[in-house]
Design an enzyme around this catalytic site. Structure first.
Site, PDB file in Angstrom:
ATOM      1  CB  THR A  22      -0.965  -0.005   1.203  1.00  0.00           C
ATOM      2  OG1 THR A  22      -1.733   1.193   1.167  1.00  0.00           O
ATOM      3  CG2 THR A  22      -0.243  -0.073   2.532  1.00  0.00           C
TER       4      THR A  22
ATOM      5  CG  HIS B 111       4.805 -11.428  16.677  1.00  0.00           C
ATOM      6  ND1 HIS B 111       5.704 -12.414  16.385  1.00  0.00           N
ATOM      7  CD2 HIS B 111       5.463 -10.544  17.471  1.00  0.00           C
ATOM      8  CE1 HIS B 111       6.853 -12.166  16.996  1.00  0.00           C
ATOM      9  NE2 HIS B 111       6.739 -11.027  17.649  1.00  0.00           N
TER      10      HIS B 111
END
Lengths: 466, 524
Positions: B443, B495
């Site tokens: 992005t 994560h």
């Protein structure tokens, strides 16, 4: 060969699904184990039983009612082989019609036992022992059901029979003992009772057609008694034995006393069970529930998301039109559309005479749910049309919400009930109230006026003709 | 304090799971993160770990099928055996109601005494979370006069953190008090349910709300019938396919039924039904709009709703964090300057930054496969291809078309594909296929002038690269201060599947490749 979709089983669920898939542009295969298409419904179910019901009804009318109509007949008799022959030709015409529909829709029909090799590979083993394998992106299981049996009964298919054999008897039984007072038992019981057989129905529950509204069962029992059917309710069958042409059925009545029935035929009609034998479900990790039915989610998808199942082989009412709805549902869902099925509005029908037809909730269900409801009923004997045809047995019973007047259930026992129920289904799909129906013009004289009158009765006890 | 453990969101298309087996029994004391239960979805089996330590009380039995968010068990963190098995089973029946809020205490009292007909149950905005003080009625799924069942979902409510479903606290006839779009404080009245009574003209309709938090009381005694807003079978299918709720369609059929024509004409943005009705009745409904100080209220478009839902979902359900780095853009700018003209001449497309970033990411993704992977149930799916989603601002909102197999593409093909996809996006011509299935997203907030941001992962992907503006900054190079064009880059990652070593390594690798583009050629 590579298909977009394959349907295993060509009954009303399977072949309708195939047509809808083809209409939606899918390359479609249909696999059928038997030599003719149409499954139970067309070959050994709905269609042949209706053929015999109509034949026997004609005989019954000629025998019992023509005289009153002013018609005189001498030498009336039953030619059972001809009756069966006519039934067979109705069946073969109808199944040939399915062949035509498959050709018209460019559906490939594979005859043979279809099974899963893996989730995209279908193996078809035909009766010559040849194997044909092809791939299919999606598959619909529509393998239907088989007559269920009790573990201690040995079906010899000659004298101890199921509905399948009962459609092919070459003579009228002297005494037909029927185990099970459900739809199948009563329809075929009617056939042979009208043709002059003594018919005894042994039912475990305390009423016949137990899943329907209680009033229906009571009225139907009264009507069938008039044509000579004997009922033994709350009887638990404990044994069936055959010696020569004699069949003995033993049962325990509600007091625990042993009762013995002697007859020449015994038909086991305790229901049907899902049929998945030889389908290779284990190869694709699809499991069945305790009753042997394929487990599906709300989109009728099995645990393999490219494999669907419809009709008798999954949960729900074992009705051809339920399977058809599911066939269309799956075809459209597979094509990315978002159809829906209102299971509460699938009508149930019994083709006795009077016929019984029903949609929505029964009075017993509403009581259990605690819904505040009101009833309206109208007897056919108060209807001009019914008196003209001498079909004065039965009634229309309407259940509506006490506050909103919304129709919650419609239960009809009477002439052409099976056709009349369509009006109730449409009304209920649109959530019409009893008064809505009462305010719609119904042609006179017709049987459907009874529906209007019952709705008037439910509205404010405003029936006009009682 | 007892913690409610609900079925986690396990995958895009999975709506329900089955409890395969309990590894702990009712009443056991469990440790945080200990595996307590195995669940099965139609796609995978996964383990449920305890979200806290404490005494376990099982709500859903083995074999039971639960919807995502359904209540699985409770863990009594105080481990004082107050919550006996019996009570937890009772609550099982309204697990849906439970799942919507964390401390379902305050509304429980309403649920007593089932069938006292005619009794009016007033439902208030439940406490939905510690820091949440107000909520917005996103949509009423039922409208005034409808018969609702206890525990049936009747409204969707949004807080600034999440959307949740409001379930009926009684069986009866609904009368809404708050309207769609209203912002309400916790505890404010939402609706009333007249127990077991039918009929739209229930007397309670007159009972206008007393409290100030009720800006738009429903007008009394309307002409609705129970069938208002009921879709015909064909209409229901059309609406489902358009993704429009029947509540948002004005039925023109008898008693407000929705006809096939109504459904065909319905647009996703159809104005909500309720306000129109109040207008018809010319009821003095005080509006939220303040005269003189303009404020416009617009319904969220379905796309905006989806974006909102997805973003919040990702925030709630991944362990997302962001790592940053800075890139000296001088080498790329030099390269572009040098070959801009000849590139354009040969390929008829401009040589932009995106192709460099895409190529650099593809190379790095192949070296750090975890960044290109995703979680599916309790499995990790490693993709051997790089399908790069490119975030593009379209008229209706953000869309992310996918460049498939970008790792195999040349610079000019990437540039051309981006131009093609961006043009389609601007004209709303992108197909669903063109927007689904990417493995990694880039992005570029830089085109709007962003210096630094923490992008949100594009689920079910596991990482997203944020590009920013290029600014001349003083940099220390070999002991000297140099002015260089610098871009900060950010990598947000999940994560749960990507460790720090991999995420940081990935970003450093991207930096290396961009600062020395000849590496892109050699793949070193």
């Amino acid at each position: 060969m590579k298909y977009d979709i394959t349907i295993i089983g060509s009954g009303p669920g399977g072949y309708v699904a195939a047509i809808r898939c083809a209409q939606l542009g899918m390359k479609t295969a249909l696999v059928e184990k038997y030599s003719t298409l149409g499954g139970t419904c067309l070959n050994v179910g709905c269609i042949p039983s209706k053929a015999l019901l109509d034949s026997s009804e004609h005989y019954h009318n000629a025998h019992k009612r023509f005289e009153e109509h002013g018609i005189k007949i001498n030498d009336l008799g039953v030619d059972m082989p001809q009756m069966i022959k006519r039934k067979d030709s109705v069946v073969s015409q109808t199944t040939a019609g399915i062949d035509y529909l498959m050709k018209k829709n460019k559906i490939d029909v594979h005859h043979g036992l279809g099974s899963f090799q893996d989730k995209n590979t279908i193996k078809v083993l035909n009766d010559k022992g040849e194997v044909n394998t092809f791939t299919s992106a999606k598959t619909i299981i529509a393998t239907g059901s088989k007559p269920a049996n009790l573990p201690f009964i040995e079906l010899d298919k000659e004298r101890v029979i199921t509905s399948t054999e009962a459609l092919n008897l070459q003579k009228v039984p002297d005494h037909l003992i029927i185990i099970g007072g459900g739809v199948i038992g009563l329809e075929l019981g009617s056939v042979y009772a009208r043709l002059g057989a003594k018919v005894s129905v042994i039912e475990y529950m305390d009423n016949i057609i137990p899943t329907m509204d209680r009033t229906m069962g009571k009225d139907l029992q009264r009507s069938l008694k008039k044509i000579g059917v004997k009922f033994y309710l709350q009887h638990k069958v404990t044994g069936v034995s055959r010696s020569e042409d004699q069949v003995t059925v033993t049962a325990e009545d509600k007091k625990g006393q042993t009762v013995e029935f002697l007859g020449d035929y015994c038909m086991v009609a305790i229901g049907r069970k899902a049929y998945t034998e030889g389908l290779g479900l284990e190869n694709v990790g699809i499991t069945t529930d305790k009753q042997g039915r394929v487990e599906v989610n709300e989109h009728l998808q099995t645990s393999q998301d490219n494999i669907f199942a419809i009709g008798d082989v999954i949960k729900g009412a074992m009705l051809a039109h339920k399977a058809e709805e599911e066939g269309v549902y799956v075809a459209e869902y597979a094509a990315g559309q978002k159809p829906h099925i209102n299971y509460n509005l699938i009508p149930g029908v019994v083709y006795t005479w009077p016929e019984v037809a029903s949609v929505g909730y029964t009075e017993e269900q509403l009581k259990e749910k605690g819904t505040a409801y009101k009833t309206g009923a109208f007897p056919f004997k108060a209807l001009g049309r019914a008196r003209a045809s001498m079909d004065i047995e039965g009634q229309v019973k309407v259940l509506a919400d006490k506050q909103t007047d919304e129709l919650l259930g419609v239960h009809i026992i009477g002439p052409r009930a099976a056709d009349m129920i369509a009006e109730a289904v449409i009304a209920m799909e649109y959530r019409a109230s009893a008064e809505d129906i009462a305010r719609m013009s119904h042609a006179h004289p017709t049987y459907t006026e009874a529906m209007k009158e019952a709705c008037l009765a439910a509205t404010e006890d405003r029936a006009l003709h009682v | 304090m007892s913690l409610e453990v609900t079925v986690p969101n396990v995958g895009e298309s999975i709506s329900e799971v089955t409890i395969a087996q309990w590894l702990k029994s009712d009443g056991d004391v469990v440790e945080m993160d200990e595996v307590i239960c195995e669940m099965e979805s139609d796609k995978a089996t996964f383990e449920l770990t305890a979200e806290a330590g404490g005494k376990l009380s099982i709500v859903a039995e083995e074999g039971e099928t639960l919807e995502i968010g359904g209540l699985v068990c409770k863990i009594d963190e105080s481990a004082a055996g107050e919550g006996s098995a019996d009570t937890s089973k009772e609550e099982n029946t309204d697990s849906q109601a439970q799942s919507q809020n964390d401390n379902g205490g305050n509304e429980q009292e309403h649920k007593s005494s089932d069938s006292s007909e005619g009794e009016v149950v007033e439902m208030n905005v439940p406490t939905v979370g510690e820091s949440i003080t107000e909520v917005v009625i996103a949509s009423w799924l039922k409208s005034t006069g409808d018969q609702v069942e206890m525990d049936e979902v009747i409204a969707e409510i949004e807080s600034d953190k999440a959307t949740f479903e409001l379930t009926a606290e009684a069986t009866g006839v609904l009368e809404t008090i708050a309207e769609e779009g209203d912002t309400l404080n916790i505890g404010a009245p939402l609706c009333k349910i007249t127990k077991n009574a039918g009929g739209s003209s229930a007397s309670s309709t007159q009972t206008a709300a007393k409290e100030d938090e009720t800006p738009n009381p429903m007008p009394a005694a309307n002409n609705d019938s129970y069938a208002s807003g009921h879709s015909s079978p064909a209409a229901a299918k059309i609406l489902a396919e358009k993704g429009i709720k029947a509540e948002n369609v004005n039925g023109t059929g008898k008693d407000g039924r929705i006809t096939k024509e109504d459904a065909l004409n319905a647009k996703a943005s159809t104005a909500p039904k309720a306000p129109q009705k109040s207008a018809e009745k010319s009821a003095p409904s005080p509006s939220l709009k303040v005269e003189g100080r303009g404020q416009e209220r617009k319904r969220m478009t379905p796309l905006r709703k989806t974006i909102a839902k997805r973003l919040v979902q990702v925030k709630n359900e991944t362990a997302m964090l962001t790592t940053f780095n800075e890139v000296n853009m001088q080498p790329i700018m030099d390269l572009r300057k040098k070959y801009k003209e000849s590139f354009k001449k040969k390929y008829e497309v401009n040589l932009g930054f995106m192709s460099f970033f895409t190529k650099a990411c593809c190379l790095a993704l192949q070296e750090f496969p975890a960044v290109n992977a995703q979680i599916d149930g309790d499995e990790m799916v490693y993709n051997e291809f790089c399908d790069i989603s490119i975030a593009v601002s379209a008229p209706k909102g953000l869309v992310v078309p996918v460049i498939r197999n970008a790792e195999e593409m040349s610079f000019d093909t990437i540039e051309k594909t981006i131009v093609e996809l961006a043009t389609k996006a601007k004209n709303n011509k992108l197909s669903i296929d063109e927007m689904t299935g990417g493995t990694f997203t880039i992005t570029n907030g830089g085109i709007f002038g962003s210096m630094l941001s923490t992008p949100i992962i594009n689920a079910p992907q596991s990482a997203i690269l944020g590009m920013h503006n290029i600014v001349e900054r003083p940099m220390a190079v070999n002991g000297e201060v140099k002015i260089l064009p610098i871009m900060y880059v950010a990598l947000s990652y999940d994560h749960r599947i990507i460790d720090g070593r991999e995420s940081v390594g990935f970003l450093v690798r991207v930096k290396e490749l961009l600062e020395d583009p000849s590496r892109l050629l050699l793949g070193i």
